[in-house]
Motif scaffolding. Sequence first.
Motif, PDB file in Angstrom:
ATOM      1  N   UNK A 165       0.812  -1.225   0.000  1.00  0.00           N
ATOM      2  CA  UNK A 165       0.000   0.000   0.000  1.00  0.00           C
ATOM      3  C   UNK A 165       0.843   1.271   0.000  1.00  0.00           C
ATOM      4  N   UNK A 206       0.518   3.834  -2.804  1.00  0.00           N
ATOM      5  CA  UNK A 206      -0.494   4.895  -2.827  1.00  0.00           C
ATOM      6  C   UNK A 206       0.091   6.254  -2.437  1.00  0.00           C
ATOM      7  N   UNK A 228      -6.430   5.353 -10.492  1.00  0.00           N
ATOM      8  CA  UNK A 228      -6.973   4.041 -10.136  1.00  0.00           C
ATOM      9  C   UNK A 228      -6.471   2.939 -11.068  1.00  0.00           C
ATOM     10  N   UNK A 267     -15.129   2.028  -4.997  1.00  0.00           N
ATOM     11  CA  UNK A 267     -13.704   2.053  -4.666  1.00  0.00           C
ATOM     12  C   UNK A 267     -12.858   2.672  -5.780  1.00  0.00           C
ATOM     13  N   UNK A 285     -12.362   5.637  -5.762  1.00  0.00           N
ATOM     14  CA  UNK A 285     -11.745   6.740  -5.055  1.00  0.00           C
ATOM     15  C   UNK A 285     -10.462   6.239  -4.402  1.00  0.00           C
ATOM     16  N   UNK A 286      -9.362   6.894  -4.716  1.00  0.00           N
ATOM     17  CA  UNK A 286      -8.061   6.450  -4.222  1.00  0.00           C
ATOM     18  C   UNK A 286      -8.036   6.333  -2.696  1.00  0.00           C
ATOM     19  N   UNK A 312      -9.788   3.204  -1.646  1.00  0.00           N
ATOM     20  CA  UNK A 312      -9.015   2.020  -2.019  1.00  0.00           C
ATOM     21  C   UNK A 312      -7.835   1.851  -1.078  1.00  0.00           C
ATOM     22  N   UNK A 313      -7.187   2.938  -0.788  1.00  0.00           N
ATOM     23  CA  UNK A 313      -6.028   2.885   0.101  1.00  0.00           C
ATOM     24  C   UNK A 313      -6.429   2.378   1.480  1.00  0.00           C
ATOM     25  N   UNK A 350      -7.047  -1.407   1.280  1.00  0.00           N
ATOM     26  CA  UNK A 350      -5.830  -2.208   1.165  1.00  0.00           C
ATOM     27  C   UNK A 350      -4.990  -2.143   2.432  1.00  0.00           C
TER      28      UNK A 350
END
Lengths: 354, 354
Positions: free
Chosen positions: A238, A241, A249, B246, B248-249, B252-253, B256
């Motif tokens: 991660x 990110x 994305x 998801x 949207x960063x 998602x971050x 994860x």
Amino acid sequence: MELSERKRKILQAIVDDYVSTAEPVGSRSIAKKHDLGLSSATIRNEMADLEELGYLEQPHTSAGRVPSQLGYRLYVDQLMNRYKLTVAEIQNIQYAMELKIKELNELIQHVSSVISRLTQYTTIVSTPQLKKSSIKYLQLVPIDSKSALLVIITNAGIVKNRTIKISEGVNVEFLSKLTAILNDKLAGLTIEQINLQKIQEIKKEMISNEEMLMPILEHISDTITDIDSGEIYLGGATNIFNFPEYNDIEKAKEFFSFVEEKKNLYKLLNNFQNHYLKSNNTINISIGKENEFSEIQDCSLVTSTYSLGGKIVGMIGIIGPTRMEYAKTVSSLEYLTKQFNQMLLKWLSEGNSD
Amino acid sequence: MELSERKRKILQAIVDDYVSTAEPVGSRSIAKKHDLGLSSATIRNEMADLEELGYLEQPHTSAGRVPSQLGYRLYVDQLMNRYKLTVAEIQNIQYAMELKIKELNELIQHVSSVISRLTQYTTIVSTPQLKKSSIKYLQLVPIDSKSALLVIITNAGIVKNRTIKISEGVNVEFLSKLTAILNDKLAGLTIEQINLQKIQEIKKEMISNEEMLMPILEHISDTITDIDSGEIYLGGATNIFNFPEYNDIEKAKEFFSFVEEKKNLYKLLNNFQNHYLKSNNTINISIGKENEFSEIQDCSLVTSTYSLGGKIVGMIGIIGPTRMEYAKTVSSLEYLTKQFNQMLLKWLSEGNSD
DNA sequence: TTTTAGCACTCATTAGATTAGAGTGCTAAC
DNA sequence: GTTAGCACTCTAATCTAATGAGTGCTAAAA
């Protein structure tokens, strides 16, 4: 053609700036921040040259410049300053590495997570590959009427074991006799030297009970062949990110899909392991498209190896965007690898082993 | 207050639509697609009621409605139609589950990846927990002067082992004597019943050699206590990218970062395992904020358990957005769990064991 | 010959304005 | 109780203009 000292300075400045800002670097900001004694116009001309030579790229006409893959390569090979870890950083590493650990795989996993935490990149670490290790000793331990445990001890002190099926009716005596013969025939050989044929030579020594011997020998052969399972641990995925280039994305998805597949990581590391066998660098850097996987061709990979008994048995890799802090990453990885090698040795010598 | 049949139909329609489109559902589209014999205006009135009752939410005034957590709960408990797997789907599952596997952990990992591939959600599977398993047999196998292998065989047929340190000078005879006593004292007990105190009772039987016995006993106790390491395998985490919620960063971050930490997954599954011990459902569904972890409170979790010897030893969980195909997921997981239980049993009975 | 100041030009990004459209709530008629 | 109709709301999409960072080129200065 050799680059003039001035061009090299400018390229270095651009890479340094771009690595820390992730924004295309303009001539004016170079003139200002770095004390090159040149006007922005001069730098502009030099930058145009560097672009023509392939070391820089321009995202669009009115943007600054960004290092190309070639630019990074030159930077890494010739321009970057060696980074010296600070005392605080070294203490930090030593502190992070300390941990009571019971199993080898836990140790590897821990190292992977420490490295990714310290570097803020993604880390992959392979477990020791035993192909080149030789067998010190092996033993069959009876479990029940249908299975036995095959214990393999390698010269480096690593113990592997797996249950194998045996024909019903095989008794303890048979197993200990077989153990003795297996040791006689196989001790000293490396894992990769052992195959079914080799093991079948044992048949001659145990003339009786052939019908129950054969399936066991096959199992033993299979087990030894694939006991070197070569797992890979991933840490800090991660972290990707945190880099603006992965705020998209689609890019993030591509990255995660790649690292999620252990097979990919395995292949990736393996490619580089071969490299170390040829050269004798301790650290290798692969930039962008220099690696074969299209999914991570915006990434760079910094790898090193660890050894047991003088043989390379595993790899440590750090994956980050091509815009990576190469100097610091290299220094950190060098130090971490050294620490890890020591930990491993100490750990094995203390009587731990699997 | 009981909902009228009409309200229930409308709520069901809204959940079904929202699950498949991920777009807020409007009254007109309900009137059109579902043959309720009502005009959009009537549905609009009912939807206003449903919102007031807490089953629906409106992202903003001029948008359609979205099920609330309460709405999903009602849907799951009362409204959703049972989904029957098609023949093709069943074949697909059976085909995917087939694989020659050598180690238990590989089997678990494989199951995790199959489930995530088939459902298109994220899967977590825990390895068997042995706390409740009893010890059938244990044995100390000498390795070298400093270490021995402790092999533990549980009643379910699972074999665990780990090297332990021994004092130098401990001989084979000593180990086999100790093995006999250990078996005498510990066989039949469950893993969680064993502690240092229990093991120290052995001291009495082996009056001699106390100074070399104690450290060994401590190691054995430690090893048994934490041999039940409870690993967790994660599969298909990148599937989360397929859901627009998801894209949207940040989200998602968050997701994860949560699933990357095995500790989180461990806790998550454990919470539910307790639940199964009380109720006797085969499948449990946790929606949104019903689970305690803020990082995945836009997710739902569908779990089931697997057993050995009549005792629940592990869990399978499917994580997806709250907007999840509950009916299909439940049916798939039910079937997959059954298959897995069978595979596990078959696998162990064939003489495999660790 | 090299360097630099100056300026016109390019192009991505941002903010603002406008529009289109989906959906609602309410009212009055059915 | 149900529904047609309509005014209203709010988002999302599209367009426009403004901003500004940065360039390339030219001509003067060193």
